[in-house]
Design an enzyme around this catalytic site. Structure first.
Site, PDB file in Angstrom:
ATOM      1  CG  ASP A  81      -1.993   1.013   1.225  1.00 51.03           C
ATOM      2  OD1 ASP A  81      -2.502   1.325   0.135  1.00 51.03           O
ATOM      3  OD2 ASP A  81      -2.357   1.507   2.311  1.00 51.03           O
ATOM      4  CB  SER A 209      -9.515   4.834  10.522  1.00 52.46           C
ATOM      5  OG  SER A 209      -8.871   3.601  10.312  1.00 52.46           O
ATOM      6  CB  VAL A 229      -9.764  -0.227   8.124  1.00 55.56           C
ATOM      7  CG1 VAL A 229      -9.705   0.052   9.622  1.00 55.56           C
ATOM      8  CG2 VAL A 229     -11.161   0.014   7.588  1.00 55.56           C
ATOM      9  CB  THR A 231      -5.993   5.139  12.043  1.00 54.24           C
ATOM     10  OG1 THR A 231      -5.105   5.705  11.069  1.00 54.24           O
ATOM     11  CG2 THR A 231      -5.847   5.880  13.353  1.00 54.24           C
TER      12      THR A 231
END
Length: 280
Positions: A81, A209, A229, A231
């Site tokens: 990512d 998040s 997602v 955090t």
């Protein structure tokens, strides 16, 4: 099982609905994420950012991800990512990542296209999928704490970008940001719908998040297919460890803490909430 590409995994996620992509930074994170996916019986995307790799190393993280893909009882996509370094992306592909994200969104449009196309040409030649970003998604990932209308993705440009790069998934800027929101996020559902009409590739929502459930569901109904997602999992993990340390007192050996699996269970519980939230 082996790691699936992003398109292969999304074929197993019914519309309307999105696959959840969870960022991991430790083995406990990974174990909690996979456990959640298995309990909920859903395919899952496990991903690690370039920033996280700077602390641990890509060899270790790739090995953890590959082991998870082999052992999981659900389909898994192993995704690199927010990578900006071409050499790191190539290394990730060699180590087994089945999907990669080239984030050249900080560059001018023409340079973004050039950098993205370079990754796509190599990745597709060995059966690896590619995600890219168009526009700028603010927050901690970019070390940018603001945003503005110029950062939002233009639907016509998105269509052109897909045609010129051949990417498998697109992360548009639609009003979300990485990290915890300081106010109410103004997610542009109309913009998601406008891009989805023009683009025949899956759309990715970064900055997932701290978003209210209904915001996430409306984004998915508008056309989001991959929901990121990170955090929220880290916060759940950290809080669980703090609570454990506050309660156990003196510990003579680290294995006594590891045996409690506190972090794994906290990550699993939070991941299950996100998975259920994405069932529209």
């Amino acid at each position: 099982m082996y790691a699936l590409t992003l398109p292969q995994l999304l074929e197993q996620v019914k519309r309307p609905g999105a696959a959840v992509a969870f960022n991991f930074i430790s083995l406990d994170d990974m174990l909690g994420i996979v456990k959640a996916a298995e309990v909920e019986s859903v395919p899952v995307i496990i991903q690690v950012t370039q920033a996280a790799l700077a602390h641990v190393g890509i060899d270790y993280m790739a090995a953890v991800g590959m082991a998870a893909a082999r052992r999981a009882r659900v389909p898994v996509c192993l995704h690199l990512d927010h990578a900006t370094d071409f050499a790191l992306i190539m290394q990730g592909i060699k180590l087994g990542f089945s999907s990669v994200m080239i984030d050249a969104s900080a560059l001018a449009y023409e340079e973004n296209v050039k950098a993205t196309r370079r990754v796509v040409d190599v990745a597709h030649s060995v059966g690896v999928s590619v995600e890219a970003e168009l526009g700028r998604i603010g927050g901690r990932e970019d070390n940018a704490m603001g945003d503005g209308p110029d950062w939002l993705t233009d639907p016509d440009q998105a269509e052109q970008f897909i045609a010129e790069t051949g990417v498998d998934a697109l992360a548009p800027s639609v009003g979300t940001a990485h990290g915890i929101y300081t106010g109410t996020p103004a997610v542009r559902f109309d913009l998601i719908r406008a891009i989805a009409v023009r683009v025949d590739k899956p759309l990715v929502l970064h900055g997932g998040s701290d978003l209210p459930d209904e915001v996430v569901r409306e984004a998915i109904r508008s056309g989001i297919r991959k929901f990121n997602v990170g955090t929220d999992l880290r916060i759940a993990h950290a809080r669980s460890l703090k609570k454990m340390f506050d309660s156990v007192g003196d510990v003579s050996a680290s294995h006594a803490l590891a045996a409690r699996q506190t972090g794994i269970e906290a990550v699993c519980e939070e991941a299950r909430k996100k998975i259920r939230m994405c069932r529209v």
